[in-house]
Design a protein around this motif. Structure first.
Motif, PDB file in Angstrom:
ATOM      1  N   MET A  17       0.852  -1.190   0.000  1.00 37.67           N
ATOM      2  CA  MET A  17       0.000   0.000   0.000  1.00 37.67           C
ATOM      3  C   MET A  17       0.886   1.238   0.000  1.00 37.67           C
ATOM      4  O   MET A  17       1.802   1.359   0.827  1.00 37.67           O
ATOM      5  CB  MET A  17      -0.916   0.021   1.224  1.00 37.67           C
ATOM      6  N   SER A  18       0.619   2.150  -0.922  1.00 40.16           N
ATOM      7  CA  SER A  18       1.370   3.405  -1.016  1.00 40.16           C
ATOM      8  C   SER A  18       0.384   4.576  -0.951  1.00 40.16           C
ATOM      9  O   SER A  18      -0.611   4.588  -1.685  1.00 40.16           O
ATOM     10  CB  SER A  18       2.166   3.458  -2.319  1.00 40.16           C
ATOM     11  N   VAL A  19       0.660   5.520  -0.077  1.00 39.03           N
ATOM     12  CA  VAL A  19      -0.230   6.666   0.131  1.00 39.03           C
ATOM     13  C   VAL A  19       0.550   7.956  -0.124  1.00 39.03           C
ATOM     14  O   VAL A  19       1.675   8.118   0.362  1.00 39.03           O
ATOM     15  CB  VAL A  19      -0.787   6.688   1.573  1.00 39.03           C
ATOM     16  N   ILE A  20      -0.043   8.860  -0.884  1.00 36.92           N
ATOM     17  CA  ILE A  20       0.522  10.197  -1.099  1.00 36.92           C
ATOM     18  C   ILE A  20      -0.345  11.199  -0.354  1.00 36.92           C
ATOM     19  O   ILE A  20      -1.575  11.178  -0.476  1.00 36.92           O
ATOM     20  CB  ILE A  20       0.556  10.564  -2.600  1.00 36.92           C
ATOM     21  N   CYS A  21       0.284  12.078   0.435  1.00 40.89           N
ATOM     22  CA  CYS A  21      -0.487  13.043   1.220  1.00 40.89           C
ATOM     23  C   CYS A  21       0.335  14.304   1.456  1.00 40.89           C
ATOM     24  O   CYS A  21       1.548  14.328   1.210  1.00 40.89           O
ATOM     25  CB  CYS A  21      -0.916  12.433   2.560  1.00 40.89           C
ATOM     26  N   ASP A  22      -0.334  15.356   1.943  1.00 37.24           N
ATOM     27  CA  ASP A  22       0.373  16.559   2.368  1.00 37.24           C
ATOM     28  C   ASP A  22       1.271  16.218   3.553  1.00 37.24           C
ATOM     29  O   ASP A  22       0.894  15.399   4.404  1.00 37.24           O
ATOM     30  CB  ASP A  22      -0.620  17.648   2.785  1.00 37.24           C
TER      31      ASP A  22
END
Length: 404
Positions: free
Chosen positions: A307-312
């Protein structure tokens, strides 16, 4: 074009924002006429004088709003102020985007008050914001932004100064920033910062205007060729700083823009498809920009997922906690990365399909390239009992015509 709203020193209020837009060239007569029109929809409020004049704040030449009122009400329901704004916006013929900005701004303010006091939006009563000057600030900014065609530009906000110390209002004395300010900024893209000024630098109206305008928040100015600068003066004077809001307008140096994101990754063993789907929904709802799940094979031939998450960067801690609680993973890899993106706008359009009106949101790149939000296509598909691909085609046709 790009517009920078620089409130990192003196914060932002509604009249400071309005005055800075006048300083940069917005039509004063349109704003004043719009303010007088609002009187028709707010009984008990009369404008005795409204003008914009030149002042000096610690050596800076700025524009300041002067407003003299005759009012008999010192408390009003939030819905009454919202109704006045909506009716005034329609009466004076604001563009659709300007109307949406004005109505969303007052709803942001009402929603924050409701959250702080634990009541419904319909039960919110304004005290400090009950005056017609709240209407003038919001409607005036909508008129000015429309006049300057700012809704077609990228709008960048700097981190916002909120001051320090305490603030006293109708409910007593509280630490600064007050609860409403915190609620307004809580789920926004805007960063806040304190200062040595022991006073309220940012007002709830100013905060509500900002979160409904800014496309992004940056500690640094974007690359731009400056064309004009506006200074909007606040009513107070402070030692050591000029109490002015600065806005800077110019041509973007590059059509691409850069920002910094957090990237969170984890390996997941023994998880069901239903758990993955639920986790993705929860993480996206928490403010993630994107979530990707890739099938993988890990040690001892185990089938797994990455699982890969992109966020501020500001959301990293919150989303990391959510990944732990929702997936049961024992570790999350964290890194930060610069990225380059193509500027885009999120525009809401009204369309008619088979005699029914819908509002659809579109991400627009360079005016002619657009993508309609999945949820809005699904709504049209469900309500008209159409196959998804047919609804999508009809919507794209209508959106394309409006964007020509």
């Amino acid at each position: 074009m790009v517009l920078v709203i620089d409130s990192q020193i003196a914060g932002i209020s509604g009249d400071m924002m309005l005055s800075s837009l006048v300083h940069i060239g917005a039509n004063k007569s349109k704003i004043i006429d719009g303010a007088y029109s609002a009187q028709d929809f707010l009984p008990g409020s009369k404008i005795k004088k409204i003008s914009f004049g030149n002042v000096y704040k610690h050596g800076i030449h700025a524009t300041r709003l002067t407003l003299k009122l005759d009012e008999v009400h010192h408390e009003r329901k939030g819905t009454e102020i919202a109704g006045c704004i909506a009716k005034t916006a329609r009466k004076i013929g604001l563009s659709q985007r300007a109307q949406e900005f004005a109505e969303n701004t007052i709803q942001t303010l009402i929603g924050a008050e409701a959250k702080v006091h634990g009541i419904s939006k319909n039960s919110v009563h304004f005290h400090e914001a009950s005056s017609i000057d709240t209407v003038i600030d919001i409607i005036g900014c909508a008129i000015a932004l429309d006049d300057l065609k700012c809704f077609d530009q990228e709008i960048v906000a700097t981190p916002v100064a909120v001051g320090s110390g305490t603030v006293t209002f109708s409910h007593g004395t509280v630490s600064n920033p007050a609860g409403a300010i915190l609620e307004i900024f809580k789920k926004s893209k805007i960063l806040v910062q304190g200062s040595s000024i022991t006073d309220e630098l940012t007002t709830p109206t100013g905060a509500s205007i900002l979160v409904n305008l800014a496309d992004r928040c940056s500690e640094f100015y974007p690359q731009m060729k400056i064309s004009s600068i506006g200074y909007g003066a606040g009513q107070k004077d402070f030692d050591g700083i000029s109490n002015v809001l600065k806005i800077v307008r110019g041509d973007a140096f590059d059509r691409l823009k850069s920002d910094r994101v957090g990237i969170l990754e984890t390996n997941l063993d023994d998880v069901s498809g239903e758990l993955l789907a639920h986790s993705i929904d929860k993480i996206m709802s928490a403010g993630a920009k994107d979530v990707t799940v890739i099938p993988a094979v890990t040690k001892k031939g185990r089938p797994s997922h990455v699982m890969s998450v992109i966020c501020d960067p500001s959301h990293v801690d919150r989303i990391t906690d959510l990944i732990f609680s929702e997936t049961g993973t024992l570790g999350v890899r964290i890194r930060f990365s610069d990225r380059i993106t193509v500027p885009r706008k999120l525009l809401t359009l009204k369309i008619m399909i088979r005699g029914k009106e819908f509002k659809v949101r579109c991400k627009i790149r360079e005016q002619k390239q657009f993508k309609v939000e999945y949820d809005d296509i699904k709504t049209v598909s469900d309500r008209l009992n159409l196959p998804f691909k047919d609804a999508e085609g009809m919507i794209k046709t209508q959106v394309g015509r409006q964007l020509k």
